[in-house]
Design a protein around this motif. Structure first.
Motif, PDB file in Angstrom:
ATOM      1  N   TRP A   1      -7.700  57.056  79.742  1.00  0.00           N
ATOM      2  CA  TRP A   1      -6.669  57.960  79.246  1.00  0.00           C
ATOM      3  C   TRP A   1      -6.551  58.005  77.879  1.00  0.00           C
ATOM      4  N   ASN A   2      -7.625  57.399  77.151  1.00  0.00           N
ATOM      5  CA  ASN A   2      -7.665  57.994  75.616  1.00  0.00           C
ATOM      6  C   ASN A   2      -6.313  57.386  75.117  1.00  0.00           C
TER       7      ASN A   2
ATOM      8  N   GLN B  43     -13.352  60.360  71.526  1.00  0.00           N
ATOM      9  CA  GLN B  43     -14.428  60.382  72.596  1.00  0.00           C
ATOM     10  C   GLN B  43     -13.679  60.591  73.956  1.00  0.00           C
ATOM     11  N   GLU B  44     -14.489  61.147  74.909  1.00  0.00           N
ATOM     12  CA  GLU B  44     -14.139  61.506  76.431  1.00  0.00           C
ATOM     13  C   GLU B  44     -15.239  60.887  77.109  1.00  0.00           C
TER      14      GLU B  44
ATOM     15  N   GLN C 134     -10.293  60.181  85.312  1.00  0.00           N
ATOM     16  CA  GLN C 134      -9.045  59.278  84.795  1.00  0.00           C
ATOM     17  C   GLN C 134      -9.043  58.267  86.229  1.00  0.00           C
TER      18      GLN C 134
ATOM     19  N   GLY D  56     -20.351  60.412  78.294  1.00  0.00           N
ATOM     20  CA  GLY D  56     -19.169  61.326  77.941  1.00  0.00           C
ATOM     21  C   GLY D  56     -19.395  61.886  76.519  1.00  0.00           C
TER      22      GLY D  56
ATOM     23  N   VAL E 288     -16.299  60.730  80.888  1.00  0.00           N
ATOM     24  CA  VAL E 288     -16.270  61.387  82.165  1.00  0.00           C
ATOM     25  C   VAL E 288     -16.788  60.743  83.559  1.00  0.00           C
TER      26      VAL E 288
END
Length: 362
Positions: free
Chosen positions: A290-291, A297-298, A322, A345, A300
């Motif tokens: 959920w950062n 950064q993301e 998520q 990601g 996936v």
């Protein structure tokens, strides 16, 4: 949560044992336009492979190759021309079933199941070539408490070794980001049309696929011909999922970056020894997916084989977008406290991630 008008109404109980035993595995088939998905479906729908598979197609355009195949291999008793509108199941000569739907939602497919539930053992759901697989995977990755008749088995991505490489190397090509995302989501990658590329080109494609998704099983094909046992019954989201593909086949702490539109798509592997504190690990996963730490950064996709404190069997971590789940496997770690995590990601910081996970180990 929706409130019932009658609070005194006694809810209907579900026999969990009966429901769980009746679950039908669902494999999602994706891949960019022209990769060979239709060829693979042709094989499944026409060859005598001794499997009872229900193939569910996204609604296809009139005059498509798949529509022509179905119109020529089925017969409608009410239509002398053998043409049908695909609003119901079609039973094919090899024992498979096929239908086309606009709505690939869980409820829509469960309604279709009611009509032919005893006629097949497996569902293969084909997506459109330009579909992002993430929402579809999340749709079919269901909690046991929902008592669905469906269980997600895995995701297959078919890629074109010839044209796919050209698309990937063209930074202006809008398919590049989607191509990478379809590979990143996959449990199995079918590299098709290898007969049309040189050995050097083939190795380049395989290298790119592995750099995006080091955990995926990769198979090379010509005309999408493949032993179906290699791509079905993967158990990627169940306690029967094999752990050795992570523990034995991945080099320690590898990190390869590749272009991904205007970002960089990373696939990193983290290997740590010890036992995780579950509560600390659970909170970290939430923060990362959920950062909540407000980093660039993301993530996936995340997969892991983990040892938790006071538990003798490995835990399998699966995360898509998520959503995430810890699954107790059937394999005992026998005090070999080796943990392996693969994170896919954009803009991933390997040192930061290693430090965060290390803090969760007791």
């Amino acid at each position: 949560m929706k409130n019932d008008d009658n609070d005194d109404c006694i809810p209907t109980l579900v026999d969990v044992t009966t429901v769980s035993s009746a679950k039908v595995p669902v494999t999602i088939l994706t891949g960019y336009l022209g990769a060979g998905k239709t060829t693979l479906l042709n094989y499944i729908l026409t060859e005598n492979h001794q499997k009872r598979i229900a193939v569910i197609l996204n609604e296809f355009a009139q005059g498509s190759a798949m529509e022509h195949l179905l119109l020529t291999t089925t017969k409608n008793e009410n239509d002398g021309n053998g043409r049908q509108q695909y609003q119901d199941w079609l039973e094919l000569r090899n024992g498979c079933l096929c239908c086309s739907v606009k709505d690939v939602g869980v409820q829509a497919i469960e309604q279709l199941l009611e009509k032919r539930r005893n006629h097949f053992d497996y569902i293969l759901l084909e997506t459109t070539g330009v579909a992002d697989p993430l929402p579809i995977v999340k749709m079919f990755w269901l909690d046991d408490e929902l008592h669905s008749d469906l269980i997600l088995d895995g995701l297959i991505t078919v890629i074109d070794a010839h044209n796919g490489l050209k698309n990937y190397e063209d930074d202006r090509h809008q398919a590049k980001a989607l191509w990478s995302r379809q590979v990143a989501m996959a449990d199995v990658v079918v590299v098709n049309k290898i007969d049309l590329v040189s050995e050097e080109e083939k190795m380049k494609v395989l290298s790119i696929v592995q750099s995006i998704n080091v955990t995926a099983q990769i198979y090379e094909t010509t005309r999408s011909r493949i032993d179906l046992s290699l791509i079905l019954d993967r158990h990627a989201y169940s306690n029967d999922s094999p752990t050795d593909y992570l523990l034995k086949k991945i080099e320690k702490q590898t990190s390869i970056s590749i272009p991904h539109g205007h970002q960089t798509l990373n696939s990193i592997t983290i290997e740590l020894n010890g036992e995780f504190d579950f509560n600390a690990l659970d909170q970290l996963i939430i923060q990362l997916l959920w950062n909540e730490q407000n980093t660039i950064q993301e993530i996936v996709r995340m997969k892991g084989v983990l040892c938790l404190r006071n538990e003798s069997n490995y835990k399998l971590l699966q995360a898509v977008g998520q959503m995430y789940e810890f699954i107790t496997t059937n394999e005992n770690h026998h005090d070999n406290l080796r943990n392996c995590l693969v994170i896919i990601g954009s803009n991933l910081n390997q040192d930061f991630l290693i430090d965060q996970f290390q803090k969760c180990i007791t």
